[in-house]
Design an enzyme around this catalytic site. Structure first.
Site, PDB file in Angstrom:
ATOM      1  N   PRO A   1      63.700 -56.890 -91.679  1.00  0.00           N
ATOM      2  CA  PRO A   1      64.045 -58.318 -91.608  1.00  0.00           C
ATOM      3  C   PRO A   1      65.045 -58.563 -90.484  1.00  0.00           C
ATOM      4  O   PRO A   1      66.049 -57.868 -90.381  1.00  0.00           O
ATOM      5  CB  PRO A   1      64.663 -58.605 -92.974  1.00  0.00           C
ATOM      6  CG  PRO A   1      65.114 -57.265 -93.491  1.00  0.00           C
ATOM      7  CD  PRO A   1      64.176 -56.261 -92.911  1.00  0.00           C
TER       8      PRO A   1
ATOM      9  N   THR B   1      66.984 -61.779 -88.520  1.00  0.00           N
ATOM     10  CA  THR B   1      67.346 -63.179 -88.284  1.00  0.00           C
ATOM     11  C   THR B   1      67.334 -63.455 -86.784  1.00  0.00           C
ATOM     12  O   THR B   1      67.992 -62.756 -86.015  1.00  0.00           O
ATOM     13  CB  THR B   1      68.749 -63.433 -88.869  1.00  0.00           C
ATOM     14  OG1 THR B   1      68.647 -63.369 -90.290  1.00  0.00           O
ATOM     15  CG2 THR B   1      69.290 -64.793 -88.456  1.00  0.00           C
TER      16      THR B   1
ATOM     17  N   HIS C   1      66.871 -60.521-100.997  1.00  0.00           N
ATOM     18  CA  HIS C   1      67.928 -60.012-100.109  1.00  0.00           C
ATOM     19  C   HIS C   1      69.218 -59.805-100.924  1.00  0.00           C
ATOM     20  O   HIS C   1      69.979 -60.735-101.146  1.00  0.00           O
ATOM     21  CB  HIS C   1      68.160 -61.010 -98.985  1.00  0.00           C
ATOM     22  CG  HIS C   1      68.992 -60.483 -97.843  1.00  0.00           C
ATOM     23  ND1 HIS C   1      69.667 -59.286 -97.895  1.00  0.00           N
ATOM     24  CD2 HIS C   1      69.231 -60.995 -96.608  1.00  0.00           C
ATOM     25  CE1 HIS C   1      70.297 -59.097 -96.735  1.00  0.00           C
ATOM     26  NE2 HIS C   1      70.054 -60.119 -95.946  1.00  0.00           N
TER      27      HIS C   1
ATOM     28  N   ASN D   1      73.977 -56.640 -97.411  1.00  0.00           N
ATOM     29  CA  ASN D   1      74.748 -57.160 -96.268  1.00  0.00           C
ATOM     30  C   ASN D   1      75.756 -58.264 -96.577  1.00  0.00           C
ATOM     31  O   ASN D   1      76.084 -59.074 -95.714  1.00  0.00           O
ATOM     32  CB  ASN D   1      73.791 -57.630 -95.159  1.00  0.00           C
ATOM     33  CG  ASN D   1      72.934 -56.492 -94.627  1.00  0.00           C
ATOM     34  OD1 ASN D   1      73.223 -55.331 -94.907  1.00  0.00           O
ATOM     35  ND2 ASN D   1      71.885 -56.797 -93.885  1.00  0.00           N
TER      36      ASN D   1
ATOM     37  N   TYR E   1      75.693 -60.953 -98.657  1.00  0.00           N
ATOM     38  CA  TYR E   1      75.306 -62.321 -99.022  1.00  0.00           C
ATOM     39  C   TYR E   1      75.430 -62.508-100.534  1.00  0.00           C
ATOM     40  O   TYR E   1      75.972 -61.646-101.225  1.00  0.00           O
ATOM     41  CB  TYR E   1      73.925 -62.638 -98.426  1.00  0.00           C
ATOM     42  CG  TYR E   1      74.005 -62.520 -96.910  1.00  0.00           C
ATOM     43  CD1 TYR E   1      74.743 -63.463 -96.174  1.00  0.00           C
ATOM     44  CD2 TYR E   1      73.469 -61.435 -96.234  1.00  0.00           C
ATOM     45  CE1 TYR E   1      74.909 -63.328 -94.799  1.00  0.00           C
ATOM     46  CE2 TYR E   1      73.628 -61.296 -94.852  1.00  0.00           C
ATOM     47  CZ  TYR E   1      74.357 -62.249 -94.150  1.00  0.00           C
ATOM     48  OH  TYR E   1      74.540 -62.100 -92.795  1.00  0.00           O
TER      49      TYR E   1
ATOM     50  N   ASN F   1      80.277 -58.154 -93.389  1.00  0.00           N
ATOM     51  CA  ASN F   1      80.694 -59.381 -94.081  1.00  0.00           C
ATOM     52  C   ASN F   1      81.822 -59.129 -95.095  1.00  0.00           C
ATOM     53  O   ASN F   1      81.957 -59.851 -96.088  1.00  0.00           O
ATOM     54  CB  ASN F   1      79.513 -60.085 -94.768  1.00  0.00           C
ATOM     55  CG  ASN F   1      78.653 -60.858 -93.778  1.00  0.00           C
ATOM     56  OD1 ASN F   1      79.163 -61.412 -92.802  1.00  0.00           O
ATOM     57  ND2 ASN F   1      77.353 -60.900 -94.017  1.00  0.00           N
TER      58      ASN F   1
ATOM     59  N   GLY G   1      69.267 -47.501 -87.859  1.00  0.00           N
ATOM     60  CA  GLY G   1      69.497 -46.556 -86.772  1.00  0.00           C
ATOM     61  C   GLY G   1      68.457 -45.460 -86.653  1.00  0.00           C
ATOM     62  O   GLY G   1      68.737 -44.418 -86.066  1.00  0.00           O
TER      63      GLY G   1
HETATM   64  C1  FNR Z   1      69.508 -57.785 -88.717  1.00  0.00           C
HETATM   65  N1  FNR Z   1      69.459 -57.281 -90.019  1.00  0.00           N
HETATM   66  C2  FNR Z   1      69.061 -58.082 -91.056  1.00  0.00           C
HETATM   67  N2  FNR Z   1      68.971 -57.589 -92.335  1.00  0.00           N
HETATM   68  C3  FNR Z   1      68.477 -58.344 -93.334  1.00  0.00           C
HETATM   69  O1  FNR Z   1      68.378 -57.862 -94.460  1.00  0.00           O
HETATM   70  N3  FNR Z   1      68.086 -59.636 -93.110  1.00  0.00           N
HETATM   71  C4  FNR Z   1      68.186 -60.217 -91.882  1.00  0.00           C
HETATM   72  O2  FNR Z   1      67.795 -61.378 -91.703  1.00  0.00           O
HETATM   73  C5  FNR Z   1      68.712 -59.436 -90.815  1.00  0.00           C
HETATM   74  N4  FNR Z   1      68.862 -59.950 -89.570  1.00  0.00           N
HETATM   75  C6  FNR Z   1      69.204 -59.142 -88.502  1.00  0.00           C
HETATM   76  C7  FNR Z   1      69.194 -59.663 -87.205  1.00  0.00           C
HETATM   77  C8  FNR Z   1      69.447 -58.839 -86.117  1.00  0.00           C
HETATM   78  C9  FNR Z   1      69.352 -59.404 -84.728  1.00  0.00           C
HETATM   79  C10 FNR Z   1      69.758 -57.469 -86.333  1.00  0.00           C
HETATM   80  C11 FNR Z   1      70.007 -56.547 -85.169  1.00  0.00           C
HETATM   81  C12 FNR Z   1      69.800 -56.974 -87.627  1.00  0.00           C
HETATM   82  C13 FNR Z   1      69.598 -55.821 -90.246  1.00  0.00           C
HETATM   83  C14 FNR Z   1      68.290 -55.105 -89.910  1.00  0.00           C
HETATM   84  O3  FNR Z   1      67.275 -55.424 -90.849  1.00  0.00           O
HETATM   85  C15 FNR Z   1      68.465 -53.561 -89.918  1.00  0.00           C
HETATM   86  O4  FNR Z   1      68.886 -53.130 -91.174  1.00  0.00           O
HETATM   87  C16 FNR Z   1      69.465 -53.124 -88.849  1.00  0.00           C
HETATM   88  O5  FNR Z   1      69.157 -53.717 -87.597  1.00  0.00           O
HETATM   89  C17 FNR Z   1      69.492 -51.612 -88.671  1.00  0.00           C
HETATM   90  O6  FNR Z   1      68.215 -51.147 -88.275  1.00  0.00           O
HETATM   91  P1  FNR Z   1      67.894 -50.744 -86.730  1.00  0.00           P
HETATM   92  O7  FNR Z   1      68.044 -51.968 -85.893  1.00  0.00           O
HETATM   93  O8  FNR Z   1      68.889 -49.704 -86.375  1.00  0.00           O
HETATM   94  O9  FNR Z   1      66.482 -50.233 -86.776  1.00  0.00           O
END
Ligand code: FNR
Length: 373
Positions: A25, A27, A179, A182, A184, A239, A305
């Site tokens: 996911p 945003t 969700h 993080n 929320y 957060n 990651g």
């Molecule tokens: C996120 N992440 C995130 N997680 C989630 O649960 N809902 C969301 O809407 C978002 N939005 C979001 C936007 C952006 C621009 C980033 C970079 C990250 C977290 C994401 O799902 C993921 O857990 C992290 O990015 C770590 O994974 P990667 O990027 O290392 O593969």
């Protein structure tokens, strides 16, 4: 190293994946304004990232106006929003892919300028998040002190999650992801750093997990447990989150979710910091998947990651069943194909993650486009 482990089929509740490279996911704050309506470029973006038998989890989506906390994040409660989502699900299904809608309520990670009637944001308790947030017009201001929800309001929000799930199915989604990660609203109830309630939703772990399990039960009753996933981020501090006994809290939550037989549990591994470019910055953090998989007992999707190599190793080790990729999927619409063939990856551009137009959104090239250039 061969990434073969990622390209084995996997049953996830009601759906059957043909590979394990999941889109996390993300945003992106690009819905049409006013109204938080998914628009044509959003359908193009998700369609580009769909693959046969692959799973996409959408960006976090507001279940109501009160749930809003990020300008430009989409909703799933108005007819216009659901029509916009219909175009997204059709674009993904046209390529043989699956798509789950991530449904959220931001709780205290909001600002009164985004709240109905200009009220202060809501939370488990009247504890503000540390630092600053932005207003509806992107002014940076300190977080406001949220208003604790009453028990009847909690019941209403539980039902609003269920309605969001019904709306998602009506718009063509294959399921929803609740969700709970993080920092929320659900996470604000889970942890004792943000939940100091003295009623049935605060205090002992079982009480703090209740809001989550009531939501999962209501959503499962609405659309079927085999179409429900949950995302959690144990040990995550994003957060301003903290708990006095994270391991015990999430052992209990994972066990309760496991008892409910939902489609999957999606765990954000704590080692990655999504706000920085550095992967593995918390390399000594506990491994959430191997700890909670035995408690949950079902399909685990891990995120945070991962590279193709570390993902394949995690799946081979048996501690996770599938891996969600975030940033790599932003820059690589055809990430599964690139991993499968060992093709080089495009670099992502952090400056265009949030808000804006097609630039940095739908203009990352797929392999085929690159070959033609
Ligand atoms: C996120 N992440 C995130 N997680 C989630 O649960 N809902 C969301 O809407 C978002 N939005 C979001 C936007 C952006 C621009 C980033 C970079 C990250 C977290 C994401 O799902 C993921 O857990 C992290 O990015 C770590 O994974 P990667 O990027 O290392 O593969």
């Amino acid at each position: 190293m061969t990434l073969e482990a990622l390209f084995q089929p996997l049953a996830v509740g009601a759906i059957h994946l043909s590979h394990r490279v999941v889109m996390a996911p993300l945003t992106r704050m690009r819905s049409r304004q006013p109204g938080d309506v998914p628009q044509a470029m959003n359908a193009i973006y998700y369609g580009q990232r769909a693959s046969a038998g692959g799973l996409i989890i959408t960006e976090a989506t507001d279940i109501t106006e009160q749930a809003r906390g990020y300008p430009g994040a989409p909703g799933c409660y108005s007819p216009e929003q659901l029509a916009g989502w219909r175009a997204v699900t059709e674009a993904v299904h046209a390529k043989g892919g699956f798509i789950f809608l991530q449904i959220w309520h931001t709780g205290r990670i909001s600002h009164s300028s985004m709240q109905p009637g200009g009220g202060v944001p809501v939370s488990a308790s009247a504890i503000p998040a540390p630092g600053n947030h932005f207003t509806r017009t992107f002014e940076s201001v300190p977080f406001e002190t949220p208003r604790p929800l009453t028990e009847p309001e909690i019941g209403t929000i539980v039902e609003e999650f269920a309605q969001a799930a019904r709306n998602a199915r009506a718009a063509g989604f294959d399921g929803v992801e609740v969700h709970g990660a993080n920092g929320y609203l659900i996470d604000q109830f889970l942890r004792d750093g943000t939940n100091t309630r003295t009623d049935g939703y605060g205090g002992p772990i079982a009480n703090r997990v209740r809001f989550l399990t009531e939501i999962v039960d209501a959503v499962a009753a609405a659309i079927g447990r085999d179409r429900v996933g949950v995302r959690l981020s144990p040990w995550g501090t994003f957060n301003g989150m903290a708990d006095s006994d994270t391991g015990a809290l999430f052992d209990y939550a994972a066990t309760e979710l496991g008892r409910r037989g939902i489609a999957y549990l999606h765990l954000v591994e704590p080692r990655a910091d999504q706000t920085s470019d550095t992967n593995a910055i918390h390399a000594d953090a506990p491994d959430a998947s191997s700890r909670f998989k035995p408690r949950f007992g079902g399909v685990i999707i891990a995120a945070g990651g991962f590279t193709g190599e570390t993902a394949a190793r995690a799946v081979s080790s048996g501690s996770v069943d599938a891996v969600a990729f975030g940033r790599l999927f932003i820059g690589n619409p055809d990430l599964p194909e690139r991993l499968r063939t060992g093709a080089p990856l495009n670099r992502y551009d952090r400056s265009t993650f949030y808000g804006g137009d097609e630039h940095g959104y739908t203009d990352y090239p797929a392999l085929q486009q690159q070959a033609a250039e």
